[in-house]
Write an enzyme that holds these catalytic residues in place. Sequence first.
Site: not given
Length: 297
Positions: A99, A130-132, A77, A212, A160-161
Amino acid sequence: MRALSKSQLLKWCNPLARLASRFELPRSGRDASRSLPLGDDCRPGHVYLVGAGSGDAELLTLKAARLLQQADAVVYDRLVGDDVLALLPVGGERHYVGKAKGHHSVPQAEIGALMVRLARQGKSVVRLKGGDPAVFGRMGEELDALAIAQMPATIVPGITAASSAAACMGIPLTDRGHAQQLRFVTAQLCREDGTPDWAALARRDETLVFYMGLSKVDAICAGLREAGLPDDWPIMLVANASQPDQRSLVGSLADMPGRLAAEPLPSPCVIVVGSVVKRVEASPASVANQARYACQR
């Protein structure tokens, strides 16, 4: 073939050296012949849904690092950090399916079809996210595509972020004196049925983390204030957590929209709301971690 410059060599060698050093136990006071136990090789025709963490290669799990070295093909990603990509073997098969907001370079159905096709060719496939992968990563849709094709899959969680951003700012996500609950929320408000239940989110005993949500900061602050949280309720924005270009803003629900307008942040960015954010200024870990990432720039 043109020789690599010193800076290019360091870009490739440093992440690999840091990773290799983690595969052995410290030599002082230990049997130097012992090493960390690692799993078997990647299995052909198998798909691994792997969390890449927030960008710092040293935050990868050992399992994720091993799979990246062994996989026949990696499907990755936009949010996978450069340091993590530098760990992929030179010449290995790579497929970029990133994306960005408002533009899906590869439709989700095509990503699923790509993983199935590669696995049916007998390749071991890492789907690197990315992240989890299980936290707002559309992993469910990809598992469904693999299940329909009867392709075996393994999930490898990542940092995760939310965890990374809090750690980089030197604060906990929960604290007995601040928050007894933790909630992850997608800030995509432009979906069917409209806005979140702000009244349910406007609690003083929990930490909220919005994913997001950079373009929704005004709506988040307004919604929580209208639902009863005070104007001075703490909020923190962290962009590119754990990466050399990490940036942050700390303020209140009342002043954060103005702060962000005056000092725009890049995406990806997580938004942390809750009284635990008050700990940022008082945390020695916050000063140390922010200095660390400032020195990497």
